[in-house]
Design a protein around this motif. Structure first.
Motif, PDB file in Angstrom:
ATOM      1  N   GLY A  59       0.810  -1.216   0.000  1.00  0.00           N
ATOM      2  CA  GLY A  59       0.000   0.000   0.000  1.00  0.00           C
ATOM      3  C   GLY A  59       0.841   1.263   0.000  1.00  0.00           C
ATOM      4  O   GLY A  59       0.586   2.206  -0.772  1.00  0.00           O
ATOM      5  N   LEU A  60       1.869   1.299   0.863  1.00  0.00           N
ATOM      6  CA  LEU A  60       2.739   2.472   0.896  1.00  0.00           C
ATOM      7  C   LEU A  60       3.493   2.637  -0.415  1.00  0.00           C
ATOM      8  O   LEU A  60       3.679   3.760  -0.905  1.00  0.00           O
ATOM      9  N   THR A  61       3.916   1.510  -0.999  1.00  0.00           N
ATOM     10  CA  THR A  61       4.623   1.591  -2.284  1.00  0.00           C
ATOM     11  C   THR A  61       3.723   2.182  -3.364  1.00  0.00           C
ATOM     12  O   THR A  61       4.148   3.034  -4.156  1.00  0.00           O
ATOM     13  N   ALA A  62       2.463   1.740  -3.388  1.00  0.00           N
ATOM     14  CA  ALA A  62       1.540   2.277  -4.388  1.00  0.00           C
ATOM     15  C   ALA A  62       1.265   3.758  -4.159  1.00  0.00           C
ATOM     16  O   ALA A  62       1.237   4.556  -5.107  1.00  0.00           O
ATOM     17  N   VAL A  63       1.105   4.157  -2.887  1.00  0.00           N
ATOM     18  CA  VAL A  63       0.829   5.557  -2.587  1.00  0.00           C
ATOM     19  C   VAL A  63       1.996   6.451  -2.982  1.00  0.00           C
ATOM     20  O   VAL A  63       1.818   7.561  -3.489  1.00  0.00           O
ATOM     21  N   LEU A  64       3.213   5.976  -2.758  1.00  0.00           N
ATOM     22  CA  LEU A  64       4.383   6.771  -3.104  1.00  0.00           C
ATOM     23  C   LEU A  64       4.709   6.709  -4.586  1.00  0.00           C
ATOM     24  O   LEU A  64       5.243   7.665  -5.162  1.00  0.00           O
ATOM     25  N   TRP A  65       4.404   5.560  -5.213  1.00  0.00           N
ATOM     26  CA  TRP A  65       4.829   5.358  -6.605  1.00  0.00           C
ATOM     27  C   TRP A  65       3.936   6.096  -7.598  1.00  0.00           C
ATOM     28  O   TRP A  65       4.405   6.573  -8.634  1.00  0.00           O
ATOM     29  N   LEU A  66       2.635   6.178  -7.322  1.00  0.00           N
ATOM     30  CA  LEU A  66       1.731   6.810  -8.278  1.00  0.00           C
ATOM     31  C   LEU A  66       2.080   8.275  -8.528  1.00  0.00           C
ATOM     32  O   LEU A  66       2.158   8.711  -9.691  1.00  0.00           O
ATOM     33  N   PRO A  67       2.325   9.116  -7.501  1.00  0.00           N
ATOM     34  CA  PRO A  67       2.764  10.492  -7.812  1.00  0.00           C
ATOM     35  C   PRO A  67       4.086  10.546  -8.563  1.00  0.00           C
ATOM     36  O   PRO A  67       4.285  11.407  -9.424  1.00  0.00           O
ATOM     37  N   ALA A  68       4.994   9.609  -8.235  1.00  0.00           N
ATOM     38  CA  ALA A  68       6.267   9.586  -8.959  1.00  0.00           C
ATOM     39  C   ALA A  68       6.058   9.269 -10.436  1.00  0.00           C
ATOM     40  O   ALA A  68       6.693   9.873 -11.318  1.00  0.00           O
ATOM     41  N   VAL A  69       5.157   8.337 -10.727  1.00  0.00           N
ATOM     42  CA  VAL A  69       4.877   8.000 -12.133  1.00  0.00           C
ATOM     43  C   VAL A  69       4.248   9.182 -12.853  1.00  0.00           C
ATOM     44  O   VAL A  69       4.586   9.483 -14.014  1.00  0.00           O
ATOM     45  N   LEU A  70       3.327   9.875 -12.185  1.00  0.00           N
ATOM     46  CA  LEU A  70       2.726  11.057 -12.803  1.00  0.00           C
ATOM     47  C   LEU A  70       3.769  12.130 -13.083  1.00  0.00           C
ATOM     48  O   LEU A  70       3.753  12.791 -14.137  1.00  0.00           O
ATOM     49  N   LEU A  71       4.710  12.307 -12.144  1.00  0.00           N
ATOM     50  CA  LEU A  71       5.770  13.294 -12.355  1.00  0.00           C
ATOM     51  C   LEU A  71       6.694  12.882 -13.491  1.00  0.00           C
ATOM     52  O   LEU A  71       7.125  13.712 -14.298  1.00  0.00           O
ATOM     53  N   ILE A  72       6.987  11.589 -13.596  1.00  0.00           N
ATOM     54  CA  ILE A  72       7.860  11.096 -14.675  1.00  0.00           C
ATOM     55  C   ILE A  72       7.181  11.274 -16.033  1.00  0.00           C
ATOM     56  O   ILE A  72       7.807  11.680 -17.024  1.00  0.00           O
TER      57      ILE A  72
END
Length: 772
Positions: A49-62
């Motif tokens: 869950g924490l990985t998904a919460v942190l990863w989704l904004p990173a993917v949007l930024l990328i």
């Protein structure tokens, strides 16, 4: 009445037979990788869950990142270009050295070349190189106010403290006009996008430019190569121009030196000495050279004759070996005699070997050999006399040549000195003429080179092309790295969260942290089961279920279940006290269940609710609170038979807590309490005491020395090990005999993960089936 004797088996010292707690902290300095993996596996949903919460904004930024395009051109250092004319250049072509490529790389990275490209491409008009707007930030006013306030505060402080708190001065404003500052900004921005990569063990250099526009990337890479070639051509042209100007200025000086200094001095010297060039001095030198050659030949002939004379003087005519190696000058008679002498010696040697030394056949050859030796000696004497005459002639010749050479030397000494001076002046004059001619020639060649277009020492072997796709950022790679980083962060958070949990999770931790054997592990009894129908009571359902099996296991490990082969104790029943560190750890539920299960085996059991502040035994048994209880009995307001109540369904005798009192510690520590326990131990097989928490009130510490055995209840995953250790320490200090610790309210699946691995142990269920 005296206190009851301790009823545990001898040698157990308060512990169940066969249980020995391991030393506290054993193996604490070792890392159990398997348990660490299990711990992370239990936190898998939190980590995911924490990985998904942190990863989704990173993917949007990328995904929002602007793609970059890269274009490259390759130049090769070529120090041997094709020449149109065979005229050496003023500036020599670069050689092939170890530092040549590195030097050219630094030229390509130079600020001057970048400024040329910026000007040639007019990068100021490109959108990605546009000047940023100097809008004030959102927090700029607040930062300015804070800076002003800090400056005012530091002005009122001592100098030593003010020096530490004084804010750093603002950076100085850039100097120069706006056009120069803009050019500097564009140059620095372009240099950040320029990549110069030298080849590995080669003379190739790759020029790469990154840009958001693919067309701009290709044009910029081409412009860098063109500017680099132009810099080389300009450097050669400038060197040629400087050389031409210098040669032109030197021609007048060389002409003056040639006409006045060189030639005038030579003619004056010839007039003074009367020497003609190429007649006097060379003639004397040639004659002296001829005499030197003759003298050397005469000395060589004299040495050879002298050597031959010494060899022949050592010859003994009777000994043939003495003539070996001797130089006889090729005399044919002596050679013939030596051959005849060798033949006779061989014949005599053969006859001696065949007949002996005294045979008559040896007489004739011997006489012939004597005559031959005499003739040979006469001829050798003749040759020696001839060599002596030759040696005398050579000595006379050497003396004559030496006298003549000395005369020539004395005669030509003065002439040679004059010739040396004249030659020196002639060399100077010739050098002046040569310098002047070469300067004129080089000036004309330089003018020709200056008129021609210079050829650089590098050439382009791969022109820049418009890239077909972006080279960065690699969104897939960045997304993968972001997933790895986010997973690592989530794993770290899970580890920190797990490490900060201070509860006790397994029997291993009970033994290691508390120093007690884990005598029981009782699962959580849900509310639905506690509120079930009367015919399905969890406290009396001894036929099956996880809770029932856990309580049975606890009774067996505490030796509270008596078999038919065991005789009853003559000392009466056993007093078992249950307590915990804090409230809400399930000790009352366990006390009721333990009493009900022991009563189901046919043992006489009484449970005493010693928690007068928060009584709960009667509530768990499903009845109303009796009017009289323990406090009434201890104060003398009721008898034992009046406070004893029988639970018909569970066949357990119960003594409720009674009415609330202000100071229950006095009643629990009185002689009446001791007498009550003695009497109950005589009537019943097991006396169960439900006491308040140890760290909350002192009631349990007063009752602990009166019990035969104390069961310390620790709630699974909730009670901190420090609280449990503190409570156990206090019970031991007052003399309580702790029989072990019981983990209560355990999540069976999570506990199985901790004890046995990532999954609970598999196998068929061993629950009993009721017989109809």
């Amino acid at each position: 009445m005296d206190a009851p004797e301790h009823r545990l088996p001898s040698g157990t010292s308060g512990l169940a037979a066969g249980f020995v707690a391991p030393p506290v902290g054993t193996g604490a300095d070792k890392v159990d990788v398997s348990r660490l993996v299990q711990m992370l596996w239990r936190q898998k949903w939190l980590i995911l869950g924490l990985t998904a919460v942190l990863w989704l904004p990173a993917v949007l930024l990328i995904n929002a990142m602007t793609p970059l395009y890269s274009s490259s051109t390759v130049v090769v250092i070529d120090p041997h270009p094709n020449r149109v004319i065979n005229i050496p250049s003023v500036s020599e072509p670069m050689g092939i050295y170890l530092d040549t490529v590195n030097t050219e790389v630094e030229i390509l990275r130079s600020r001057d070349l970048a400024a040329r490209v910026v000007e040639a491409l007019n990068l100021g008009q490109e959108p990605e190189y546009a000047a940023p707007t100097n809008k004030p930030g959102l927090f700029s006013p607040l930062m300015e106010e804070g800076r002003t306030l800090l400056t005012e505060v530091t002005a009122m402080l001592p100098d030593s403290l003010a020096a530490l708190l004084t804010p750093a001065p603002r950076p100085a404003a850039p100097t120069g006009n706006a056009q120069e500052r803009e050019a500097d900004r564009l140059t620095e921005a372009f240099q950040k996008n320029l990549r110069i990569s030298p080849g590995v063990q080669s003379r190739a250099i790759r020029i790469t430019v990154e840009a958001k526009d693919p067309q701009l990337a290709a044009r910029a890479a081409t412009a860098v190569a063109d500017a680099y070639l132009a810099i080389q051509v300009e450097a050669k042209r400038k060197a040629t121009q400087n050389a031409s100007e210098w040669l032109q200025s030197r021609l007048d000086e060389l002409r003056q030196d040639m006409t006045t200094t060189g030639r005038a001095a030579v003619e004056a010297m010839r007039s003074e000495t009367g020497m003609v060039k190429g007649r006097d001095a060379p003639l004397v030198n040639e004659e002296m050279s001829a005499l030197n050659g003759q003298l050397a030949e005469a000395r060589t002939a004299h040495a050879n004759a002298q050597s031959r004379l010494r060899q022949l003087q050592s010859v003994r005519p009777g000994n043939p070996e003495s003539l070996t190696g001797a130089d006889i000058g090729g005399d044919p008679l002596i050679t013939t005699l030596r051959q005849r002498q060798a033949a006779l010696n061989a014949q005599l040697a053969e006859l001696r070997a065949q007949y002996g030394d005294r045979h008559p056949a040896l007489n004739r050859p011997t006489a012939e050999l004597r005559e031959l030796n005499a003739t040979l000696a006469t001829e050798v004497d003749r040759v020696v006399r001839s060599l002596r005459g030759e040696v005398e002639q050579q000595v006379a010749k050497i003396q004559d040549l030496s006298r003549r050479l000395e005369g020539l030397r004395a005669e030509s000494f003065d002439t040679l000195q004059a010739d040396v001076k004249l030659r020196d002046l002639q060399r100077q004059a010739d050098a002046s003429d040569d310098n002047y001619r070469r300067a004129v020639t080089r000036l004309k060649e330089t003018q020709v080179l200056q008129a021609l277009e210079m050829t650089p020492d590098v050439r382009i072997v791969s022109a820049a092309a418009v890239p077909g796709g972006p080279v960065g950022p690699g969104k897939a790679v960045l997304a993968g790295l972001a997933a790895v980083v986010c997973g690592a962060i989530a794993t770290g958070i899970a580890l920190v969260r797990t490490m900060r949990q201070r509860g006790v999770y397994s029997s291993h931790q009970v033994e290691a942290l508390l120093g007690l054997p884990a005598v029981g592990i009782v699962p959580l009894l849900g509310r639905a089961k506690r509120s079930a129908r009367a015919d399905d009571d969890p406290y009396s359902n001894t036929g099956g279920g996880d809770f029932a099996e856990a309580v049975w296991r606890l009774c067996a490990r505490l030796h509270l279940v008596r078999t038919g082969a065991e005789p009853a104790s003559v000392k009466g029943g056993e007093v078992v006290m249950l307590t915990s560190s804090v409230a809400g750890e399930g000790k009352t539920t366990l006390a009721v269940a333990l009493s009900a299960f022991l009563a189901d085996t046919g043992r006489r059991v009484v449970i005493v609710d010693c928690d007068t502040r928060r009584p709960a035994v009667h509530r768990l048994l499903g009845g109303v609170r009796p009017p009289k209880g323990l406090t009434d009995l201890l104060e003398g307001d009721a008898t034992l038979d009046q406070v004893l109540h029988i639970d018909d369904r569970r066949r357990v005798s119960v003594i409720a807590a009674g009415r609330p009192v202000d100071r229950p510690q006095i009643l629990l520590g009185s002689k009446a309490m001791l007498s009550l326990l003695v009497e109950l131990a005589e009537r019943y097989d097991v006396v169960v005491l439900d006491t308040p928490p140890v760290l909350s009130v002192s009631d349990a510490l007063i009752l602990a020395p009166l019990a035969d055995r104390v069961l310390y209840v620790v709630r699974w995953a909730r009670t901190a090990s420090s609280l449990a250790s503190a409570g156990i320490k206090q019970v031991r200090q007052v003399g309580g005999r702790i029989g072990g610790a019981v983990l209560s309210m355990v999540n069976a699946r999570e506990h199985a993960n901790l004890e046995y691995g990532a999954r609970p142990p598999s196998g068929r269920s061993y629950r009993l089936r009721r017989i109809a």
